[in-house]
Design an enzyme around this catalytic site. Structure first.
Site, PDB file in Angstrom:
ATOM      1  N   ASP A  80     -17.659   2.718  12.657  1.00 52.14           N
ATOM      2  CA  ASP A  80     -16.199   2.785  12.745  1.00 52.14           C
ATOM      3  C   ASP A  80     -15.754   2.821  14.221  1.00 52.14           C
ATOM      4  O   ASP A  80     -14.792   2.157  14.616  1.00 52.14           O
ATOM      5  CB  ASP A  80     -15.685   4.013  11.982  1.00 52.14           C
ATOM      6  CG  ASP A  80     -14.172   4.014  11.902  1.00 52.14           C
ATOM      7  OD1 ASP A  80     -13.614   3.032  11.380  1.00 52.14           O
ATOM      8  OD2 ASP A  80     -13.548   4.975  12.400  1.00 52.14           O
ATOM      9  N   GLY A 108       0.726   5.086   3.187  1.00 51.10           N
ATOM     10  CA  GLY A 108       1.920   4.457   2.616  1.00 51.10           C
ATOM     11  C   GLY A 108       2.976   5.471   2.208  1.00 51.10           C
ATOM     12  O   GLY A 108       4.174   5.292   2.470  1.00 51.10           O
ATOM     13  N   LYS A 152     -13.545  -0.089  16.531  1.00 52.56           N
ATOM     14  CA  LYS A 152     -12.435   0.223  17.439  1.00 52.56           C
ATOM     15  C   LYS A 152     -12.762  -0.260  18.859  1.00 52.56           C
ATOM     16  O   LYS A 152     -11.880  -0.718  19.591  1.00 52.56           O
ATOM     17  CB  LYS A 152     -12.153   1.727  17.418  1.00 52.56           C
ATOM     18  CG  LYS A 152     -11.599   2.187  16.068  1.00 52.56           C
ATOM     19  CD  LYS A 152     -11.550   3.690  15.953  1.00 52.56           C
ATOM     20  CE  LYS A 152     -11.033   4.120  14.576  1.00 52.56           C
ATOM     21  NZ  LYS A 152     -11.209   5.544  14.299  1.00 52.56           N
ATOM     22  N   GLY A 200       0.829  -1.214   0.000  1.00 51.42           N
ATOM     23  CA  GLY A 200       0.000   0.000   0.000  1.00 51.42           C
ATOM     24  C   GLY A 200       0.858   1.256   0.000  1.00 51.42           C
ATOM     25  O   GLY A 200       0.431   2.305   0.485  1.00 51.42           O
TER      26      GLY A 200
END
Ligand SMILES: NC(=O)c1ccc[n+]([C@@H]2O[C@H](COP(=O)([O-])OP(=O)(O)OC[C@H]3O[C@@H](n4cnc5c(N)ncnc54)[C@H](OP(=O)(O)O)[C@@H]3O)[C@@H](O)[C@H]2O)c1
Length: 344
Positions: free
Chosen positions: A207, A20, A211, A14
């Site tokens: 999301d 990245g 987590k 990535g």
């Protein structure tokens, strides 16, 4: 005495992405040269003069071969995954079993089915390789390592609470004190580029819930699955499956409900936040609006991510706070995990 640091042979998957690109920059800063660079269709390994089609089996073999030739065989092969790809995650167990450590910013598998997560830990043990994913919660903030360190050093974790979405922190900050309506706050957040393309992907809390699963598992809870948790969505029920344009247009019809909750909490001296709460004692994980009395650390979080960890020794919670997103902070968090792999 801690084990001596070993040399690292690193593949970055990535490398052309937002994280990245920052990771390559950070590695360059500390003179750590990647051995292999991989993107969605091609890879370049070692001194190959050309890119070749992605072949994950061959990537693993080449990394192991290079590690066996480096520093008298005393080098650690590491794959850093900074994609959001499931196809890459499916390879983790094979790599770990073969002795390749995996460092990742991709939270998918860690928040997925517990059986798959356990299989990953078992593969890591079998191969004597590390699996590190600090940046899957709070980006570069030292959250997971802190929890692991506390557990390993005999703390009993009682509760972990987290503000884990910058977008929701912004929205709740805007509706505080009746400054703005929910619909206006969401429009502003979208305009400023703080939301996903469809803001419902932030407002539905999924999301944050992913987590929360990761926090729960590292805190020692078992039997926690995303599907069986209570997750409070800020998307009004009738607007969950319509088009985004319709959602943005109609959202204002539902402003009063949240405004009333904000007012009720504030009239009693508190503040409303959107948070994950891992109650280790009662084995319960909840995600949604959390009413916090004045002294609660969340009232001083501002736009940051914040995680408050309560243990038998930290009865006033230990607090980790800072930016919970961003290429550079995430990349340096990934790099810190890569460097950890040198000690094994
Ligand atoms: N940005 C943040 O603040 C933050 C914080 C914490 C965690 N993360 C996580 O970090 C990860 C990367 O995020 P990002 O924003 O950098 O993503 P991004 O900009 O979309 O970059 C994705 C990278 O993955 C590569 N890729 C996609 N599918 C692949 C596959 N099947 N095999 C190999 N490479 C593949 C892409 O290659 P091509 O160029 O060829 O398409 C690209 O290099 C995500 O999991 C994200 O959730 C991000």
């Amino acid at each position: 005495m801690p084990p001596a640091s070993k040399e690292l042979v690193v593949a970055v998957i990535g490398y052309t992405g937002g994280v990245g690109t920052c990771l390559l920059k950070a590695m360059n800063q500390i003179h750590l040269k990647p051995f292999a660079l991989v993107r969605s269709t091609t890879m370049r390994v070692g001194n190959d003069s050309d890119d070749s089609p992605v072949d994950f089996a061959s990537l693993g073999e080449r990394l192991l071969e290079e590690a066996s030739k480096t520093n008298g065989g005393n080098a650690v092969p590491v794959i850093a995954d900074v994609t959001a790809s499931l196809a890459v995650q499916k390879r983790y167990t094979d790599w770990l079993r073969a002795g390749i450590s995996v460092v990742t910013a991709n939270k998918g598998i860690f928040a997925g089915k517990e059986a798959n997560y356990q299989a990953l830990l078992a593969a890591s043990k079998e191969g004597g390789a590390r699996i590190l994913h600090e940046t899957t919660v709070g980006a570069g903030l030292p959250v997971l390592g802190t929890i692991q360190g506390l557990v390993a050093s005999s703390h009993q974790i009682q509760k972990v609470e987290g503000i884990l979405s910058g977008t929701l922190a912004f929205v709740l900050g805007q509706v505080a004190g009746g400054k703005k309506t929910l619909s206006q706050a969401v429009k502003d957040a979208k305009f400023l580029g703080y939301t996903e393309p469809d803001p419902r992907d932030d407002l539905n809390g999924m999301d944050v819930a992913r987590k929360a699963v990761i926090l729960a598992r590292l805190s020692g809870l078992t039997g926690i699955e995303l599907g069986s948790m209570h997750i409070e969505s800020l998307v009004p029920e009738p607007l969950r499956i319509c088009s985004m344009d319709e959602f943005m247009k109609e959202m204002h019809l539902y402003d009063d409900e949240l405004a009333k909750r904000v007012k009720d909490v504030e009239d009693s001296g508190g503040r409303l936040h959107y948070a994950a709460k891992v109650d280790v004692i009662n084995k319960k994980v909840t995600v949604g609006l959390l009413s916090c009395e004045d002294s609660h650390p969340f009232n001083r979080a501002g736009p940051d991510n914040m995680v408050a960890i309560t243990t038998n020794h930290y009865t006033r919670p230990l607090v980790v706070q800072g930016a919970g997103a961003g290429g550079d902070v995430t990349a340096t968090g990934v790099l810190a995990d890569i460097l950890q792999c040198a000690y094994q």
